[in-house]
Motif scaffolding. Structure first.
Motif, mmCIF file in Angstrom:
data_model
loop_
_atom_site.group_PDB
_atom_site.id
_atom_site.type_symbol
_atom_site.label_atom_id
_atom_site.label_comp_id
_atom_site.label_asym_id
_atom_site.label_seq_id
_atom_site.Cartn_x
_atom_site.Cartn_y
_atom_site.Cartn_z
ATOM 1 N N THR A 195 5.791 21.425 1.061
ATOM 2 C CA THR A 195 6.341 20.071 0.988
ATOM 3 C C THR A 195 5.631 19.234 -0.069
ATOM 4 O OG1 THR A 195 4.866 19.417 2.813
ATOM 5 C CG2 THR A 195 7.138 20.016 3.376
ATOM 6 N N SER A 196 4.551 19.763 -0.650
ATOM 7 C CA SER A 196 3.860 19.061 -1.732
ATOM 8 C C SER A 196 4.425 19.400 -3.105
ATOM 9 C CB SER A 196 2.354 19.399 -1.714
ATOM 10 O OG SER A 196 1.757 18.969 -0.516
ATOM 11 N N THR A 197 5.384 20.315 -3.164
ATOM 12 C CA THR A 197 6.004 20.646 -4.444
ATOM 13 C C THR A 197 7.069 19.604 -4.774
ATOM 14 O OG1 THR A 197 7.637 22.076 -3.355
ATOM 15 C CG2 THR A 197 5.589 23.101 -4.088
ATOM 16 N N LYS A 237 -7.952 11.116 0.267
ATOM 17 C CA LYS A 237 -6.814 10.230 0.533
ATOM 18 C C LYS A 237 -6.660 9.251 -0.628
ATOM 19 C CE LYS A 237 -4.760 7.225 4.037
ATOM 20 N NZ LYS A 237 -4.910 6.626 5.370
ATOM 21 N N LYS A 238 -5.504 9.270 -1.275
ATOM 22 C CA LYS A 238 -5.236 8.397 -2.412
ATOM 23 C C LYS A 238 -4.173 7.366 -2.025
ATOM 24 C CE LYS A 238 -6.162 11.988 -5.864
ATOM 25 N NZ LYS A 238 -5.606 12.748 -7.015
ATOM 26 N N ILE A 270 0.854 -1.183 0.000
ATOM 27 C CA ILE A 270 0.000 0.000 0.000
ATOM 28 C C ILE A 270 0.893 1.237 0.000
ATOM 29 C CG2 ILE A 270 -1.777 1.291 1.252
ATOM 30 C CD1 ILE A 270 -2.770 -1.337 2.388
ATOM 31 N N ILE A 271 0.685 2.107 -0.993
ATOM 32 C CA ILE A 271 1.514 3.303 -1.158
ATOM 33 C C ILE A 271 0.608 4.523 -1.039
ATOM 34 C CG2 ILE A 271 3.138 4.498 -2.664
ATOM 35 C CD1 ILE A 271 3.491 1.732 -4.087
ATOM 36 N N ASN A 301 4.862 11.662 -0.703
ATOM 37 C CA ASN A 301 5.516 10.374 -0.880
ATOM 38 C C ASN A 301 6.133 10.305 -2.278
ATOM 39 O OD1 ASN A 301 6.321 7.713 -0.940
ATOM 40 N ND2 ASN A 301 4.405 6.906 -0.131
ATOM 41 N N GLU A 302 7.459 10.276 -2.343
ATOM 42 C CA GLU A 302 8.139 10.241 -3.637
ATOM 43 C C GLU A 302 7.864 8.929 -4.376
ATOM 44 O OE1 GLU A 302 9.668 12.632 -5.184
ATOM 45 O OE2 GLU A 302 9.325 14.021 -3.529
ATOM 46 N N THR A 303 7.647 7.848 -3.644
ATOM 47 C CA THR A 303 7.295 6.582 -4.295
ATOM 48 C C THR A 303 5.935 6.699 -4.981
ATOM 49 O OG1 THR A 303 8.529 5.369 -2.598
ATOM 50 C CG2 THR A 303 6.983 4.101 -3.937
ATOM 51 N N PHE A 304 5.004 7.367 -4.338
ATOM 52 C CA PHE A 304 3.688 7.599 -4.937
ATOM 53 C C PHE A 304 3.830 8.409 -6.226
ATOM 54 C CE2 PHE A 304 -0.300 9.750 -5.641
ATOM 55 C CZ PHE A 304 -1.267 8.832 -5.267
#
Length: 492
Positions: free
Chosen positions: A286-288, A144-145, A63-64, A73-76
């Motif tokens: 931090t979302s950039t 939430k994704k 789950i990511i 999340n950079e993986t996301f």
């Protein structure tokens, strides 16, 4: 065999036993439904189902989530870039659309909709992806994704060690070769960044700027982009701050666009009016993404951030003395100077790499000195009025000519007239199909601006003279009034 069959219960006995068990089960179920609250029933069912599925299933699910603790999340992000390239015949639905307003006929982009299944093959493994979206009950909290990746339990470690690094590298390659840039604006109501295709034509080659200043900026950008190891070795966050200051129309926005096109960076345009408080600012910033430009235009217009702290203290002292504020108070505290400084040069500045932070202002003197020091605004670039060199660049760009006998006259006027590159460009655009007429029109415009200050001075002198006369008349009237009042007091 015959004796064995005779010992088996009859069909009627079996049916009677089944009926008794069913009745007992229904009775127990009814009693449990009455005695156990609904939330507890759901919890028991989910735990039981999870236990059964884990015991009998051979699958494992990663789950990511979209955010990882306090940051994006950079993986996301990598999965979001990678998955659209893996869409195949087994995909049952697809989200498509275009935000390229400059080219409505362009092919739409692909995105993964909620509950869409995508099958990927990697080194003999079959992997199933699904995007889950849980809508938020509050409008100011984003949905939430989460991406779910299902694989066989026996290949779990191989997926972690080989597959996820493969996704990260592929996504990085895709982003490095992107042909279109995006510009983002923050939607406060939906609590997320929204993008549009960024196709600004500005390039360093077209800017009406002194060649030495252009080369300095390009060299500084090249040095920044290629010094990741240096920033790590000296213990500094990999970022660079620019302050563009000067009168309106001097090309600050065009320079930002030229920097974005030169570095191939996306632009995040932040308006402080859309930020509720410092905590909201941290979450937004931090979302950039990495390799991006954070643009904060007209920072002097935000009084809580731009104003010198000594001036803020003076205002507070005045407010305390008068017993009332100079302006209506706001329920929302908004963004403070300390909140901004903590992100661009504090501990939070390390949450991201290879970022350019650009501030623009028309009034540098209004900014707090804490914003201006190196580490926050590393490079200060004055965007001044048009120069002869800038005019010649504009003439080449808009008229297609590099020299003319009228250039000397225009150069002499530009040296003594405060005119912005935007004004010069506008005059050249009016008659760009006729270079001679355009140059003559520019000369007339410059002469008009040269004469206007003299008229303004004359008008100002006349106004000051009239004001002095009014002051004298007011003084005489006050003297008569004082004499009258004095006489009244004395007589009484």
């Amino acid at each position: 065999m015959t004796s064995l069959l005779k010992e088996l219960p009859s069909m009627s006995t079996i049916l009677a036993a089944y009926a008794s068990l069913s009745a007992m089960a229904m009775l127990i179920r009814t009693i449990l439904n009455e005695m156990i609250p609904k939330p507890m029933q759901k919890l028991i069912n989910s735990k039981f189902s999870h236990l059964i599925s884990n015991y009998f299933s051979s699958n494992f699910t990663f789950i990511i989530e979209e955010r990882w603790q306090a940051v994006y999340n950079e993986t996301f992000r990598a999965v979001e870039v990678y998955l659209p390239t893996r869409i195949g015949p087994t995909t049952d639905k697809l989200l498509i659309g275009s935000n390229d307003t400059n080219n409505p006929t362009s092919l739409p982009k692909r995105k993964i909709p909620s509950d869409c299944k995508i099958i990927d093959e990697f080194e003999g493994m079959t992997l199933e992806w699904t995007l889950h979206v849980r809508e938020s009950e509050k409008y100011y909290i984003p949905d939430k994704k989460t991406f779910h990746l299902t694989c066989k339990k026996r290949v779990r470690e191989l997926v972690e060690q080989r597959y996820f690094p493969h996704i990260a590298k592929t996504a990085q390659t895709i982003l490095s070769k992107r042909e279109k840039l995006n510009i983002y604006t923050y939607n406060q109501d939906r609590s997320r960044w929204e993008s549009a295709v960024f196709r600004h034509p500005a390039r360093f080659e077209t800017l009406a700027m002194e060649p030495e200043l252009k080369q300095f900026i390009k060299d500084d950008l090249d040095s920044f982009a290629g010094r990741k190891d240096f920033f790590e070795s000296v213990g500094r966050a990999w970022k660079r701050g620019y302050l563009l200051f000067g009168p309106p129309g001097t090309g600050k926005s065009s320079l930002v666009a030229a920097i974005a096109n030169y570095l191939n960076y996306n632009v995040y345009d932040l308006q402080f009016q859309s930020v509720r408080n410092d905590a909201d600012l941290r979450r937004i910033l931090t979302s950039t993404t990495n390799r991006s430009i954070l643009l904060i235009e007209d920072i002097d217009c935000s009084t809580k951030i731009a104003k010198d702290r000594d001036k803020v203290k003076d205002d507070q002292d005045k407010e305390d003395k008068d017993g009332r504020p100079d302006r209506p108070s706001s329920i929302d505290p908004g963004v403070t100077l300390s909140g901004l400084l903590n992100f661009i040069d504090g501990l939070w500045s390390s949450c991201g790499n290879e970022r350019i932070i650009i501030f623009t202002t028309n009034h540098k003197e209004k900014l707090d000195p804490a914003l201006l020091r190196p580490g926050r605004m590393d490079v200060h670039i004055h965007m001044g009025y048009c120069t002869p060199t800038g005019f010649r660049k504009l003439a080449t760009t808009y008229l297609g000519i590099k020299d003319d006998k009228l250039f000397d006259a225009i150069d002499d006027l530009i040296k003594i007239v405060d005119v912005t590159p935007a004004e010069v460009a506008q005059q050249l655009m009016i008659k760009s199909d006729d270079p001679k007429a355009a140059l003559h029109g520019l000369i007339e415009y410059l002469n008009m601006k040269k004469d206007k200050p003299e008229e303004d001075r004359t008008i100002q002198e006349e106004e000051e003279k009239a004001k002095d006369e009014d002051d004298k008349n007011d003084g005489k009237q006050r003297m008569k009034l004082e004499e009258s009042e004095t006489g009244s007091i004395y007589l009484s």
